[in-house]
Design a protein around this motif. Structure first.
Motif, mmCIF file in Angstrom:
data_model
loop_
_atom_site.group_PDB
_atom_site.id
_atom_site.type_symbol
_atom_site.label_atom_id
_atom_site.label_comp_id
_atom_site.label_asym_id
_atom_site.label_seq_id
_atom_site.Cartn_x
_atom_site.Cartn_y
_atom_site.Cartn_z
ATOM 1 N N GLU A 90 40.309 23.901 36.475
ATOM 2 C CA GLU A 90 41.394 24.724 35.917
ATOM 3 C C GLU A 90 40.930 25.492 34.666
ATOM 4 O OE1 GLU A 90 44.133 25.313 37.409
ATOM 5 O OE2 GLU A 90 44.876 26.601 35.779
ATOM 6 N N GLY A 91 41.035 26.810 34.704
ATOM 7 C CA GLY A 91 40.692 27.632 33.540
ATOM 8 C C GLY A 91 39.216 27.983 33.435
ATOM 9 N N SER A 108 35.367 31.027 30.797
ATOM 10 C CA SER A 108 36.769 30.671 31.006
ATOM 11 C C SER A 108 37.588 31.947 31.166
ATOM 12 C CB SER A 108 37.291 29.872 29.810
ATOM 13 O OG SER A 108 37.332 30.715 28.672
ATOM 14 N N VAL A 109 38.770 31.811 31.704
ATOM 15 C CA VAL A 109 39.652 32.971 31.881
ATOM 16 C C VAL A 109 39.857 33.656 30.531
ATOM 17 C CG1 VAL A 109 42.009 33.667 32.490
ATOM 18 C CG2 VAL A 109 40.831 31.939 33.870
ATOM 19 N N GLU A 110 40.125 32.867 29.511
ATOM 20 C CA GLU A 110 40.425 33.469 28.201
ATOM 21 C C GLU A 110 39.190 34.128 27.584
ATOM 22 O OE1 GLU A 110 43.257 34.248 27.205
ATOM 23 O OE2 GLU A 110 44.167 33.110 28.823
ATOM 24 N N THR A 163 41.521 35.347 40.006
ATOM 25 C CA THR A 163 40.598 34.440 39.318
ATOM 26 C C THR A 163 40.504 33.082 40.028
ATOM 27 O OG1 THR A 163 42.380 33.902 37.778
ATOM 28 C CG2 THR A 163 40.664 35.372 36.958
ATOM 29 N N ARG A 195 45.815 42.881 32.695
ATOM 30 C CA ARG A 195 45.693 41.427 32.534
ATOM 31 C C ARG A 195 46.239 40.705 33.788
ATOM 32 N NH1 ARG A 195 44.493 36.652 29.053
ATOM 33 N NH2 ARG A 195 45.167 35.133 30.552
ATOM 34 N N ARG A 196 47.383 41.207 34.297
ATOM 35 C CA ARG A 196 47.982 40.577 35.480
ATOM 36 C C ARG A 196 47.028 40.709 36.679
ATOM 37 N NH1 ARG A 196 52.081 43.892 36.489
ATOM 38 N NH2 ARG A 196 53.143 43.302 34.588
ATOM 39 N N PHE A 211 43.852 41.089 36.576
ATOM 40 C CA PHE A 211 42.661 40.263 36.304
ATOM 41 C C PHE A 211 42.929 38.811 36.715
ATOM 42 C CE2 PHE A 211 41.028 37.333 32.932
ATOM 43 C CZ PHE A 211 39.711 37.254 33.366
ATOM 44 N N GLU A 212 44.125 38.321 36.383
ATOM 45 C CA GLU A 212 44.444 36.912 36.656
ATOM 46 C C GLU A 212 44.646 36.648 38.140
ATOM 47 O OE1 GLU A 212 47.725 35.547 34.378
ATOM 48 O OE2 GLU A 212 46.606 35.610 32.501
ATOM 49 N N ARG A 213 45.128 37.666 38.862
ATOM 50 C CA ARG A 213 45.492 37.462 40.263
ATOM 51 C C ARG A 213 44.353 36.819 41.082
ATOM 52 N NH1 ARG A 213 49.794 40.305 42.340
ATOM 53 N NH2 ARG A 213 49.454 42.142 41.067
ATOM 54 N N TRP A 263 38.454 37.432 29.508
ATOM 55 C CA TRP A 263 39.429 38.469 29.145
ATOM 56 C C TRP A 263 39.200 38.908 27.700
ATOM 57 C CZ3 TRP A 263 42.254 42.098 30.956
ATOM 58 C CH2 TRP A 263 43.251 42.683 30.157
#
Ligand SMILES: C[S@@+](CC[C@H](N)C(=O)[O-])C[C@H]1O[C@@H](n2cnc3c(N)ncnc32)[C@H](O)[C@@H]1O
Length: 246
Positions: free
Chosen positions: A230-231, A185-187, A223, A216-217, A219-221, A190
């Protein structure tokens, strides 16, 4: 670079490795360990876990009855002690990777088999996701952070890794690239660097809160391109896997 400088480089790299993995031991099981486990078959017999960092060996000791602290290229085992030796994503962390296979050979019985892995290059996009985020946010390796003194290029592609084993006296050397999508998962993903795990964890720890937010920003871009639900991420990875016979 003369021999003294080269050895100083090996020592500095080894010291960095111990520091990084001492800090990683707590967070490793929930993050990168699940990724690295993909290439390891379930063991059939008595298993002895080995790691250079005592905190990591202690974590391993929760899962196997014997966990020993030893650092390649020197292992504290008798000659011919094992049927199989697995070095899962370890050789590229060793300051003298070219010397390590000979030590693995020493502790294998005749006919015994080594199985070694390392991350493949070029890295598929899921494998490089975090490193690219660090780069995009300007969180690059500081000049004072030691690099591996011997370039690990020999283990990041099949022919180089096979040659390393053949040059160390192994026969029947075989190699291939293993590809898989790591589901996370994203979390959770990270959580590796944010929890101080591995080299990127060390890099993040050294940065200001502003740079950390930037990483972090970044990384999320991208994903979204790896998201099935979702997630939930499916991150393409590739490892070089070599085996042989003593
Ligand atoms: C990516 S982790 C892999 C851990 C484990 N083998 C797995 O599959 O999950 C790399 C490990 O290599 C260990 N390491 C680094 N240098 C080493 C050395 N010279 N000898 C033995 N282990 C070493 C680190 O302490 C760290 O635990």
């Amino acid at each position: 670079m003369d021999v003294v400088d080269a050895l100083r480089g090996v020592d500095a790299f080894a010291a960095l490795e111990r520091r990084i993995w001492a800090a990683s031991a707590g967070g490793y099981a929930a993050s990168v360990a699940r990724l690295c486990a993909h290439t390891v078959p379930a063991p059939a017999e008595r298993v002895v876990a080995v790691d250079a960092e005592p905190a990591v060996a202690a974590e391993a000791g929760r899962m196997v009855p014997e966990a020993i602290v030893a650092a390649l290229p020197e292992l504290s085992f008798a000659e011919r002690a094992f049927d199989v030796v697995m070095g899962n994503f370890v050789l590229h962390h060793v300051g003298r990777p070219a010397v390590a296979p000979a030590e693995l050979r020493r502790v294998l019985r005749p006919g015994g088999r080594p199985g070694l892995t390392a991350w493949a290059a070029p890295a598929p996009p899921g494998q490089s996701l975090l490193a690219r985020a660090f780069e995009a946010a300007g969180a690059v390796r500081p000049a004072d952070l030691p690099s591996p003194p011997a370039a690990p290029a020999a283990v990041t592609e099949v022919e180089g890794f096979r040659a390393l084993l053949a040059d160390s006296g192994f026969g029947a050397v075989d190699g291939r690239v293993v590809r898989w999508d790591h589901r996370t998962s994203v979390e959770a993903w990270w959580g590796g660097p944010a929890g101080g795990v591995a080299f990127l964890g060390e890099l993040l720890r050294r940065r200001s809160p502003e740079v950390r937010v930037g990483v972090r920003r970044e990384f999320e871009r991208p994903t979204g391109e790896f998201m099935r639900v979702e997630g939930e991420l499916a991150l393409p990875h590739a490892a070089v896997l070599v085996s042989a016979r003593r």
